[in-house]
Scaffold this active site. Structure first.
Site, PDB file in Angstrom:
ATOM      1  N   ASP A   1      14.321  -1.992   9.113  1.00  0.00           N
ATOM      2  CA  ASP A   1      13.745  -3.175   8.478  1.00  0.00           C
ATOM      3  C   ASP A   1      12.231  -3.022   8.301  1.00  0.00           C
ATOM      4  O   ASP A   1      11.781  -2.055   7.697  1.00  0.00           O
ATOM      5  CB  ASP A   1      14.127  -4.414   9.313  1.00  0.00           C
ATOM      6  CG  ASP A   1      13.827  -5.724   8.632  1.00  0.00           C
ATOM      7  OD1 ASP A   1      14.652  -6.169   7.813  1.00  0.00           O
ATOM      8  OD2 ASP A   1      12.769  -6.305   8.924  1.00  0.00           O
TER       9      ASP A   1
ATOM     10  N   HIS B   1      23.331  -6.284   8.679  1.00  0.00           N
ATOM     11  CA  HIS B   1      21.956  -5.781   8.649  1.00  0.00           C
ATOM     12  C   HIS B   1      21.556  -5.071   9.934  1.00  0.00           C
ATOM     13  O   HIS B   1      20.780  -4.115   9.908  1.00  0.00           O
ATOM     14  CB  HIS B   1      21.004  -6.951   8.394  1.00  0.00           C
ATOM     15  CG  HIS B   1      19.552  -6.581   8.379  1.00  0.00           C
ATOM     16  ND1 HIS B   1      19.017  -5.661   7.492  1.00  0.00           N
ATOM     17  CD2 HIS B   1      18.510  -7.007   9.154  1.00  0.00           C
ATOM     18  CE1 HIS B   1      17.719  -5.544   7.705  1.00  0.00           C
ATOM     19  NE2 HIS B   1      17.391  -6.343   8.709  1.00  0.00           N
TER      20      HIS B   1
END
Length: 293
Positions: free
Chosen positions: A106, A272
């Site tokens: 991320d 994610h």
């Protein structure tokens, strides 16, 4: 700090390194080639607790908080990826490592990308987990993506409005962010989740979230546009969640090969937060990547 930190890194040393623009908090453990682990939003270095001890069997692992996140502190208000990358390079040099591997997720992965661009002789190999290049995210930001990445737009709003709203109920906002990106909070170890909550309750961390996304919508875009066409031939692993957002508009490998022509990788059956959702598979893939390099 807001309460005491829970230590999930057996055998690791806790460090705080004072730099010119920030104080960087990290855990260090293991022996071997140096390996830097970088987390993303809205987490801390604690996300790596599920694989850090295994990685430390063959590497000197440094799991760090980005400036302003977790227990790291930003002193100068600069939340660009350039500043975040410089912090990590300076910290690793302070520890005696002039070259090292990077595994990143991320926002940490965006920091790692900028690190390769700004410090091309420092990074030996890189793994980028569940992101597209920042320019591609903004270029493909349609109504579908905006609903799922609403935080990109909300956190980058000018003034202190986002911070005031989040600080009114930071736990609610944190859980909403985690659920929005993963579908559930149950997938997180309750001790790690407690650390994410502790960080979210610190207004300075919330300010860092907002500063990070404001920079990503402004200054960082200029930095990336200036570097369009630059490539790196270092070994690069790309991983993404098959149930996530990243591959909806673009093939992640195609997108990243514009920057890393030798990039390889694949999807993982996850959302994610691949590292915490599928730690065994991610660890196997990362281990193979590191062995090849």
């Amino acid at each position: 700090m807001f309460g005491g930190e829970i230590n999930l890194f057996a055998g690791f040393e806790k460090i705080n390194i004072e730099l010119s623009g920030a104080t960087i908090h990290a855990k260090v453990g293991g022996e071997g080639d140096p390996l830097l682990l970088l987390h993303g939003y809205p987490q801390t270095h604690m996300m790596w607790h599920v694989i850090a001890e295994d990685l430390a069997k063959s590497h000197r692992v440094v799991a760090a908080d980005l400036r302003g996140y977790g227990d790291s502190v930003a002193h100068d208000g600069d939340f660009t990826f350039r500043a975040m990358a410089q912090d990590q390079v300076a910290m690793m040099r302070h520890l005696g490592y002039s070259r090292f591997h990077v595994i990143s997720h991320d926002r940490g992965a965006r920091t790692a990308h900028r690190m390769v661009l700004d410090h091309p002789d420092v990074v030996r190999s890189v793994a980028l987990i569940d992101i597209l290049p920042t320019l591609d995210v903004w270029r493909t930001m349609d109504d579908w993506l905006a609903r799922r990445y609403y935080h990109w737009l909300f956190l980058s709003q000018p003034g202190n409005m986002p911070r005031r709203l989040i600080n009114n109920d930071p736990i609610l906002f944190l859980h909403s962010a985690l659920i929005g990106l993963s579908g559930a909070t149950e997938l997180f170890d309750e001790r790690a989740l407690a650390e994410y909550e502790r960080a979210a309750c610190n207004p300075e961390v919330v300010a860092a979230w907002c500063g990070d996304y404001t920079a990503a919508a402004t200054v960082d875009l200029g930095h990336d546009r200036a570097d369009l066409g630059r490539t790196s031939l270092i070994p690069c692993l790309i991983l993404w969640g098959s149930r996530g957002v990243v591959a909806h508009h673009l093939d992640p490998l195609d997108a990243w090969r514009a920057w890393f022509p030798k990039a390889d990788g694949h999807a993982v059956e996850a959302g994610h937060f691949l590292v915490e959702e599928q730690p065994a598979e991610v660890l196997r893939t990362l281990t193979r990547h590191l062995q090849r390099t």
